[in-house]
Design an enzyme around this catalytic site. Structure first.
Site, short mmCIF file in Angstrom:
data_model
loop_
_atom_site.label_atom_id
_atom_site.label_comp_id
_atom_site.label_asym_id
_atom_site.label_seq_id
_atom_site.Cartn_x
_atom_site.Cartn_y
_atom_site.Cartn_z
N HIS A 34 0.81 -1.22 0.00
CA HIS A 34 0.00 0.00 0.00
C HIS A 34 0.84 1.27 0.00
O HIS A 34 0.62 2.20 -0.77
CB HIS A 34 -0.94 0.01 1.21
CG HIS A 34 -1.76 1.26 1.32
ND1 HIS A 34 -1.30 2.40 1.94
CD2 HIS A 34 -3.00 1.56 0.85
CE1 HIS A 34 -2.23 3.35 1.85
NE2 HIS A 34 -3.26 2.86 1.19
N ARG B 92 4.22 3.54 4.83
CA ARG B 92 3.66 3.67 6.18
C ARG B 92 2.77 2.49 6.56
O ARG B 92 2.57 2.22 7.74
CB ARG B 92 2.90 5.01 6.33
CG ARG B 92 1.65 5.14 5.51
CD ARG B 92 1.02 6.53 5.66
NE ARG B 92 0.30 6.94 4.47
CZ ARG B 92 -0.95 6.61 4.19
NH1 ARG B 92 -1.65 5.88 5.02
NH2 ARG B 92 -1.52 7.01 3.07
N HIS C 134 1.71 3.55 -3.22
CA HIS C 134 1.50 4.98 -2.93
C HIS C 134 2.79 5.52 -2.29
O HIS C 134 3.33 4.88 -1.40
CB HIS C 134 0.42 5.17 -1.86
CG HIS C 134 -0.98 4.88 -2.27
ND1 HIS C 134 -1.79 4.02 -1.58
CD2 HIS C 134 -1.74 5.39 -3.27
CE1 HIS C 134 -2.99 4.00 -2.14
NE2 HIS C 134 -2.98 4.81 -3.17
N GLU D 163 2.65 11.23 -0.89
CA GLU D 163 1.45 11.98 -1.27
C GLU D 163 1.29 13.22 -0.41
O GLU D 163 0.83 14.26 -0.88
CB GLU D 163 0.21 11.07 -1.14
CG GLU D 163 -1.10 11.79 -1.49
CD GLU D 163 -2.33 10.90 -1.43
OE1 GLU D 163 -2.20 9.74 -0.95
OE2 GLU D 163 -3.40 11.35 -1.86
N HIS E 217 1.41 9.02 -7.03
CA HIS E 217 1.51 10.40 -6.51
C HIS E 217 2.95 10.91 -6.62
O HIS E 217 3.23 11.77 -7.41
CB HIS E 217 0.99 10.54 -5.08
CG HIS E 217 -0.42 10.09 -4.90
ND1 HIS E 217 -1.46 10.61 -5.64
CD2 HIS E 217 -0.98 9.14 -4.10
CE1 HIS E 217 -2.60 10.01 -5.28
NE2 HIS E 217 -2.33 9.12 -4.36
N ASP F 127 -7.96 7.58 -9.26
CA ASP F 127 -7.74 7.41 -7.83
C ASP F 127 -9.03 7.37 -7.01
O ASP F 127 -9.69 6.34 -6.96
CB ASP F 127 -6.78 8.52 -7.35
CG ASP F 127 -6.25 8.27 -5.95
OD1 ASP F 127 -6.54 7.21 -5.37
OD2 ASP F 127 -5.53 9.14 -5.42
#
Ligand code: ZN
Length: 455
Positions: free
Chosen positions: A208, A211, A233, A236, A270, A321
């Protein structure tokens, strides 16, 4: 075999006139200019390669228009995420499928032939597994089958609730997997996809974000990579950059490029907050930048560092998105406008001179195909027949020719200029409408009413 007769077609060699494109087994078998149409041909005016929509979370379409109210204090990305988690408490597999079908239909009608579905809802509310582990992936497959869109499914590894291996909480429990259960899920999803989806479908993997994983989990998950794409990701939000820097001692893109085998099979979604060095290094890695300009504007993420990235030959594509609005022409023009507003300049998203509309459209077509693992992105023999036809008599297009048609498309037109869309030869949009529109819309309307009643 299908034959498409186009008055004009944009190929890598430029514009061709009176073109017959023949399609066999989903691929472009021949391209011949200077032809005369035959009665069996599908006649269109302007023929272009269609784009892949490289980043989508379909279910978020159901939230469109529901997070545009200012609350006391400063609103931010993180309040948007709160509503998303409320949806997570309630959404059912039937609703999930109905929403995905609407989203895929709208993408096709907008001129996209394919989609990268970044799929992170795996379990029941509370985190209990479904009887079939891939229940929700299977629902996405059903929506792809119904609509005919080319699917690159990207099951997401989501292990932690925040940077530094924080535990999952609340709505996040529907996303969570260990690397072992994720491996099982990916294996099953690949088996189901190869059984029911057409041959152009792919199942990749998507850690994902930094984090929501850990360095060890990321390394282990990458062993499942296979030939398919890897999406993640990254960078972002400034808070995310600060959290990762505190935890891992480097900025997210910097850390990823130093610690993972990032190459042309990767798509970094992103990548908004990068230093110039990160931007240049990412461009040189060959990974595609997955830009989502409408969502990034809607969430207040910030603009991309386009000129530095393009100067190093970076590849990019676009994704819708959050699906707050599925609009291909608007997605492309929002990308360019974000750069103009940032740099106080015009005509930015082109490394040299020439038509900016053509540069953005054709670059996003190639980058999107690369990110989705599709042999597509330009009209060439042997590529998948991912094609879109436009009505050149529309008032936005009728006064221009050649690459100015692409400038007019990107900056002056709306998606209603789309007449036909083919995804790997599946001719799903005709006269601007998807073949199954009525049934898909009525299922969606029922699903969204029951979901809103529940939350
Ligand atoms: Zn996303």
């Amino acid at each position: 075999m299908q034959r498409i007769f186009a008055n004009r077609a944009r190929t890598p060699e430029g514009w061709l006139q009176d073109v017959i494109v023949s399609v066999e087994d989903g691929q472009i078998a021949s391209i011949q200019a200077g032809q005369t149409p035959q009665p069996q041909d599908r006649r269109v005016d302007i023929l272009l390669p269609s784009l892949g929509n490289l980043h989508s979370h379909s279910f978020q379409r159901a939230m469109a228009g529901m997070t545009e109210v200012r609350a006391a204090g400063k609103d931010s990305f993180w309040t948007w995420r709160t509503l998303m988690y409320r949806f997570m408490e309630h959404i059912t597999p039937e609703q999930y499928e109905a929403i995905a079908a609407l989203v895929f239909m709208e993408m096709l009608e907008a001129g996209y032939a394919s989609v990268g579905e970044f799929h992170y809802v795996h379990h029941q509310p509370g985190g209990t597994r479904f009887e079939t582990m891939t229940e929700l992936s299977d629902r996405v497959f059903a929506a792809a089958l119904k609509t005919g869109i080319g699917l690159t499914h990207l099951p997401v590894l989501y292990t932690y609730g925040g940077a530094g291996e924080q535990p999952l909480s609340g709505g996040q429990t529907r996303f969570g997997n260990t690397v072992d259960s994720f491996a099982e899920l990916v294996t099953q999803a690949r088996a189901h996809a190869s059984r029911i989806l057409p041959g152009d479908a792919r199942v990749g993997i998507a850690p994902h974000s930094l984090r929501a994983t850990s360095p060890r989990d990321l390394a282990e998950a990458l062993m499942l990579k296979d030939e398919a794409p890897v999406h993640i990701h990254i960078s972002e939000q400034p808070k995310e950059v600060a959290d990762i820097q505190t935890w891992l001692g480097a900025r997210p893109v910097e850390w990823l490029l130093n610690n993972a085998p990032v190459d042309t099979s990767w798509c970094l979604i992103h990548a908004t907050h990068m230093t110039d060095k990160e931007t240049r290094d990412m461009a040189r890695s060959g990974a595609v930048a997955g830009l989502c300009p409408i969502t990034e504007a809607n969430l207040g993420d910030g603009p991309y560092n386009g000129p530095t990235f393009l100067a190093e030959g970076g590849a990019y594509g676009v994704g819708s998105d959050s699906n707050v609005r599925i609009a291909l022409t608007e997605e492309l023009r929002t990308l360019e406008y974000s750069q103009r507003l940032r740099d106080l300049q015009r005509n930015v998203m082109i490394p040299g001179e020439g038509s900016v509309g053509a540069a953005i459209y054709l670059d996003a077509a190639r980058g999107g195909a690369q990110a989705l693992g599709r042999q597509a992105g330009h009209i060439s023999i042997g590529n998948l027949a991912d094609l879109v036809a436009l009505d050149g008599a529309d008032t936005a297009l009728c006064a221009v020719e050649g690459d100015q048609l692409l400038d007019a498309l990107v900056f002056a037109a709306d998606d209603n200029v789309v007449t036909d869309v083919w995804s790997a030869g599946r001719h799903m949009v005709r006269n601007g409408r998807h073949l199954e529109r009525e049934q898909i819309v009525s299922s969606y309307t029922r699903a969204i009413r029951s979901l809103i009643d529940a939350i």
